[in-house]
Write a protein that holds these residues in place. Sequence first.
Motif, mmCIF file in Angstrom:
data_model
loop_
_atom_site.group_PDB
_atom_site.id
_atom_site.type_symbol
_atom_site.label_atom_id
_atom_site.label_comp_id
_atom_site.label_asym_id
_atom_site.label_seq_id
_atom_site.Cartn_x
_atom_site.Cartn_y
_atom_site.Cartn_z
ATOM 1 N N THR A 51 -2.965 5.978 6.660
ATOM 2 C CA THR A 51 -4.153 6.837 6.702
ATOM 3 C C THR A 51 -3.810 8.320 6.639
ATOM 4 O O THR A 51 -4.703 9.143 6.440
ATOM 5 C CB THR A 51 -5.012 6.554 7.953
ATOM 6 N N SER A 52 -2.534 8.652 6.757
ATOM 7 C CA SER A 52 -2.148 10.058 6.612
ATOM 8 C C SER A 52 -2.234 10.518 5.156
ATOM 9 O O SER A 52 -2.247 11.712 4.882
ATOM 10 C CB SER A 52 -0.732 10.283 7.157
ATOM 11 N N SER A 53 -2.311 9.571 4.237
ATOM 12 C CA SER A 53 -2.442 9.916 2.823
ATOM 13 C C SER A 53 -3.911 10.108 2.457
ATOM 14 O O SER A 53 -4.752 9.265 2.786
ATOM 15 C CB SER A 53 -1.868 8.804 1.935
ATOM 16 N N SER A 98 0.832 -1.209 0.000
ATOM 17 C CA SER A 98 0.000 0.000 0.000
ATOM 18 C C SER A 98 0.864 1.256 0.000
ATOM 19 O O SER A 98 0.584 2.213 -0.729
ATOM 20 C CB SER A 98 -0.950 0.000 1.201
ATOM 21 N N PHE A 137 -5.585 7.155 0.570
ATOM 22 C CA PHE A 137 -5.792 5.859 1.228
ATOM 23 C C PHE A 137 -7.071 5.909 2.048
ATOM 24 O O PHE A 137 -7.315 6.846 2.799
ATOM 25 C CB PHE A 137 -4.624 5.520 2.160
ATOM 26 N N ARG A 138 -7.888 4.879 1.869
ATOM 27 C CA ARG A 138 -9.110 4.738 2.672
ATOM 28 C C ARG A 138 -9.092 3.344 3.277
ATOM 29 O O ARG A 138 -8.898 2.352 2.569
ATOM 30 C CB ARG A 138 -10.350 4.924 1.789
ATOM 31 N N PHE A 139 -9.285 3.271 4.587
ATOM 32 C CA PHE A 139 -9.286 1.987 5.279
ATOM 33 C C PHE A 139 -10.701 1.579 5.642
ATOM 34 O O PHE A 139 -11.512 2.400 6.064
ATOM 35 C CB PHE A 139 -8.438 2.051 6.556
ATOM 36 N N GLN A 140 -10.983 0.281 5.472
ATOM 37 C CA GLN A 140 -12.243 -0.292 5.932
ATOM 38 C C GLN A 140 -11.945 -1.533 6.755
ATOM 39 O O GLN A 140 -11.285 -2.459 6.261
ATOM 40 C CB GLN A 140 -13.143 -0.661 4.758
ATOM 41 N N LYS A 141 -12.405 -1.522 8.002
ATOM 42 C CA LYS A 141 -12.280 -2.712 8.847
ATOM 43 C C LYS A 141 -13.365 -3.668 8.391
ATOM 44 O O LYS A 141 -14.562 -3.404 8.556
ATOM 45 C CB LYS A 141 -12.456 -2.358 10.318
ATOM 46 N N LEU A 175 -1.221 0.952 9.900
ATOM 47 C CA LEU A 175 -2.314 1.710 9.276
ATOM 48 C C LEU A 175 -2.172 3.211 9.499
ATOM 49 O O LEU A 175 -2.533 4.000 8.624
ATOM 50 C CB LEU A 175 -3.662 1.229 9.803
ATOM 51 N N GLU A 176 -1.654 3.604 10.649
ATOM 52 C CA GLU A 176 -1.464 5.036 10.930
ATOM 53 C C GLU A 176 -0.605 5.689 9.862
ATOM 54 O O GLU A 176 -0.874 6.809 9.445
ATOM 55 C CB GLU A 176 -0.847 5.241 12.314
ATOM 56 N N LYS A 182 -2.312 -1.680 13.764
ATOM 57 C CA LYS A 182 -2.806 -0.300 13.841
ATOM 58 C C LYS A 182 -1.690 0.702 13.553
ATOM 59 O O LYS A 182 -1.917 1.721 12.898
ATOM 60 C CB LYS A 182 -3.445 -0.039 15.204
#
Length: 121
Positions: free
Chosen positions: A50-52, A17, A55-59, A46-47, A43
Amino acid sequence: MKLLVTGAAGFIGAALSRLLLKRGDHVVGVDDLNNYYDVNLKKARLEGLTSSPRFRFQKLDISNRDLIADLFSSSDFDVVVNLAAQAGVRYSIENPSAYVDTNLVGFGNILEGCRNQGINH
């Protein structure tokens, strides 16, 4: 390019990613953040992603057929990289249901999402 990366909080998924974001792609990262190993490590990975804004995160658990179908129908991915898995032979003996759910059922759901949305890669 818009990509779906499953297992995005894992070592390989997070590294991929980061590389995709660096080259300018948009990434939707999916992971169920299970406790197979330290969730805090996942986590932390992912931190950094997610600063970009790309980028979109889905649990999300890929073995959930309805949620995966919703994900595919609400996004138009160019490419899907399925890295979500329960790894390790020992774990498959200790917890065969989790292994089958993710590695077989989940992979089948990803393939169906690709087929239904016409994703060739």
